[in-house]
Design a protein around this motif. Structure first.
Motif: not given
Length: 279
Positions: A93-100, A124-142
């Motif tokens: 839900t925008e703005p997401n953490l990486h956008q902030i 996929e919506a969570l992976l649209r970060g800045t070219p200078e940074g890194v934004t990744e999504y991992l599948q794992a159980d909390a």
């Protein structure tokens, strides 16, 4: 930091659709609370039922989201943190953490973690970060910190400060299921200067409303745990809790909102929030 290739789990590799739209789902109900569109009639039905009996639920959800944004902004801007690990991500839900974070520091590295197929479908919506940074999504159980940390080490440098975000997650984890042990295992791996950003439900302010909301969720097959301020404090053992301490998320530095205005209404909401610094 040299890093090996990471196998990124994203939306175009979900395989068979495993999303059950016949039962309400906490992530989709929360999305409805936030005014999102990634929910189904069964989720809206439960959301409306909850807001009819717990009049503060919708305001609490929105105040909680803004707490995450303010805490992220402060840690990136004032504490100089450039790495963020968000566990229990939920539907974007925008703005997401990486956008902030990346709006303050374009080179920030952000890792999202969730194991829910609903979140995976929107990753996929969570992976649209800045070219200078890194934004990744991992599948794992909390509830499996070892797996989370093993994967996250390929992306984040655990010898440097990391902001660990557990936003509206731990009220889905009972004490007997290891809620405190989970947080301890994660925090123990963090370098000095790291921070824990945590919010969770409480019945301290509106006990009757919250208990009715818990009952409504239970009728939908979801178990929730409300914790007192003292019980919340247990998650911050060994950490220095930043001012203003463990407070309603609406009362945590409202002046840090993007507009500088308080948007959460009057009075506390039924979620505590706090940020703890690891010495």
């Amino acid at each position: 930091m040299t890093q090996p290739a990471v196998q990124r789990t994203d939306a175009n590799r979900t395989g068979p659709n495993r999303i059950d739209t016949t039962r309400p789902h906490p992530a989709r109900v929360y999305d409805w609370f936030l005014g999102g569109k990634d929910n189904y009639p069964v989720d809206e039905e439960l959301g409306r039922q909850i807001t009819s009996i717990d009049t503060g639920a919708l305001r609490a959800a929105r105040a909680n989201r803004r707490f995450m944004q303010r805490a992220t902004r402060r840690l990136a801007r004032e504490a100089g943190i450039r790495q963020f690990l968000d566990i229990g991500t939920g539907i974007p839900t925008e703005p997401n953490l990486h956008q902030i974070a990346q709006s303050v520091a374009p080179d920030a590295r952000v890792v999202y973690v969730d194991n829910d197929p609903i979140v995976l479908a929107h990753a996929e919506a969570l992976l649209r970060g800045t070219p200078e940074g890194v934004t990744e999504y991992l599948q794992a159980d909390a509830r499996d910190p070892r797996s989370i940390l093993e994967q996250a080490r390929h992306i984040l440098d655990f010898d440097r400060p990391i902001a660990l975000s557990l936003i509206a997650l731990l009220h889905f984890v009972a004490d007997e299921d290891g809620a405190y042990e989970l947080v301890e295992a994660l925090v123990d791996t963090l370098a000095p200067g790291s921070c824990l950003v945590l919010s969770a439900m409480t019945a301290d302010f509106e006990p009757e409303n919250v208990q009715r909301g818990i009952a409504a969720y239970a009728a939908g097959g979801v178990t929730l745990v409300a914790r007192s301020q003292a019980e919340m404090g247990g998650f911050f053992e060994g950490l220095e809790v930043m001012e203003p301490g463990i407070v309603s998320v609406a009362d945590w530095h409202p002046e840090l909102s993007a507009t500088g205005e308080r948007l959460d209404g009057d009075g506390p909401v039924s979620l505590y929030g706090a940020v703890g610094l690891k010495p």
